[in-house]
Design a protein around this motif. Structure first.
Motif, short mmCIF file in Angstrom:
data_model
loop_
_atom_site.label_atom_id
_atom_site.label_comp_id
_atom_site.label_asym_id
_atom_site.label_seq_id
_atom_site.Cartn_x
_atom_site.Cartn_y
_atom_site.Cartn_z
N HIS A 77 0.87 -1.18 0.00
CA HIS A 77 0.00 0.00 0.00
C HIS A 77 0.91 1.23 0.00
CE1 HIS A 77 -3.02 -2.92 1.41
NE2 HIS A 77 -3.84 -2.13 0.75
N PHE A 78 0.73 2.06 -1.00
CA PHE A 78 1.61 3.22 -1.17
C PHE A 78 1.66 4.09 0.07
CE2 PHE A 78 2.40 7.61 -2.60
CZ PHE A 78 3.63 7.44 -3.22
N VAL A 79 0.51 4.37 0.68
CA VAL A 79 0.47 5.30 1.82
C VAL A 79 1.11 4.72 3.08
CG1 VAL A 79 -1.52 6.54 0.90
CG2 VAL A 79 -1.88 4.64 2.48
N ASP A 80 1.34 3.41 3.12
CA ASP A 80 1.98 2.79 4.28
C ASP A 80 3.50 2.80 4.19
OD1 ASP A 80 -0.49 2.28 5.40
OD2 ASP A 80 -0.57 0.20 4.68
N LEU A 81 4.02 3.16 3.02
CA LEU A 81 5.48 3.19 2.83
C LEU A 81 6.08 4.45 3.44
CD1 LEU A 81 5.56 2.08 -0.90
CD2 LEU A 81 6.14 0.68 1.10
N PRO A 82 7.33 4.38 3.90
CA PRO A 82 7.99 5.60 4.39
C PRO A 82 8.11 6.63 3.26
CG PRO A 82 9.26 3.62 4.93
CD PRO A 82 8.17 3.20 4.01
N LYS A 83 8.15 7.89 3.63
CA LYS A 83 8.18 8.98 2.65
C LYS A 83 9.35 8.84 1.69
CE LYS A 83 7.33 13.55 1.49
NZ LYS A 83 8.18 13.70 0.35
N ASP A 84 10.53 8.43 2.17
CA ASP A 84 11.67 8.31 1.27
C ASP A 84 11.47 7.22 0.23
OD1 ASP A 84 11.93 6.40 3.38
OD2 ASP A 84 14.09 6.24 3.02
N VAL A 85 10.77 6.15 0.57
CA VAL A 85 10.47 5.09 -0.39
C VAL A 85 9.40 5.58 -1.38
CG1 VAL A 85 9.60 2.73 -0.67
CG2 VAL A 85 11.12 3.29 1.23
N GLN A 86 8.41 6.30 -0.91
CA GLN A 86 7.41 6.90 -1.80
C GLN A 86 8.10 7.82 -2.81
OE1 GLN A 86 4.60 8.98 0.66
NE2 GLN A 86 3.57 7.11 1.33
N ASP A 87 9.00 8.66 -2.32
CA ASP A 87 9.72 9.58 -3.20
C ASP A 87 10.56 8.84 -4.24
OD1 ASP A 87 8.65 11.77 -1.86
OD2 ASP A 87 10.41 12.05 -0.59
N GLU A 88 11.19 7.74 -3.83
CA GLU A 88 11.98 6.92 -4.75
C GLU A 88 11.09 6.34 -5.85
OE1 GLU A 88 14.97 4.63 -6.58
OE2 GLU A 88 15.16 6.29 -5.17
N PHE A 89 9.92 5.83 -5.46
CA PHE A 89 9.00 5.26 -6.43
C PHE A 89 8.56 6.32 -7.43
CE2 PHE A 89 4.90 3.79 -8.02
CZ PHE A 89 5.22 2.51 -8.40
N ILE A 90 8.19 7.49 -6.92
CA ILE A 90 7.76 8.59 -7.81
C ILE A 90 8.89 8.99 -8.75
CG2 ILE A 90 7.12 11.03 -7.85
CD1 ILE A 90 5.48 10.45 -5.27
N ALA A 91 10.10 9.09 -8.23
CA ALA A 91 11.25 9.50 -9.05
C ALA A 91 11.52 8.55 -10.20
CB ALA A 91 12.50 9.63 -8.17
N ARG A 92 11.24 7.25 -10.00
CA ARG A 92 11.47 6.26 -11.04
C ARG A 92 10.54 6.45 -12.24
NH1 ARG A 92 13.73 0.88 -9.51
NH2 ARG A 92 14.95 1.28 -7.65
N TYR A 93 9.40 7.05 -12.02
CA TYR A 93 8.41 7.17 -13.10
C TYR A 93 8.14 8.61 -13.51
CZ TYR A 93 7.64 2.27 -12.26
OH TYR A 93 7.84 0.93 -12.13
N ASP A 94 8.73 9.57 -12.84
CA ASP A 94 8.48 10.98 -13.12
C ASP A 94 9.59 11.52 -14.01
OD1 ASP A 94 7.25 13.43 -13.08
OD2 ASP A 94 8.01 13.99 -11.10
N PHE A 95 9.38 11.40 -15.33
CA PHE A 95 10.36 11.92 -16.28
C PHE A 95 9.69 12.60 -17.43
CE2 PHE A 95 9.97 7.29 -16.62
CZ PHE A 95 9.42 7.15 -17.87
#
Length: 66
Positions: free
Chosen positions: A48-66
């Protein structure tokens, strides 16, 4: 579609497309109560995205935000 057809023609047996809406992920960081059922798959694990720590959420977003 041509790529998928070629993949299956060459013997591929499974495909898991990633459908990511970066704006939705960023909104989930701001309003996690509205996205309790948002599940992502990263590094072979579903969570669940909202259960992940903020730094992991940011990493996931960075992988797809281009």
């Amino acid at each position: 579609m041509m790529m998928l057809r070629a993949y299956y023609k060459l013997g591929g047996i499974q495909h898991q497309p990633n459908v990511v809406d970066i704006d939705k992920l960023k909104d989930a960081q701001i309003h996690p109560e509205e996205y309790k059922d948002l599940i992502i798959r990263m590094w072979g694990v579903s969570a669940h995205f909202v259960d992940l720590p903020k730094d992991v959420q940011d990493e996931f977003i960075a992988r797809y935000d281009f």
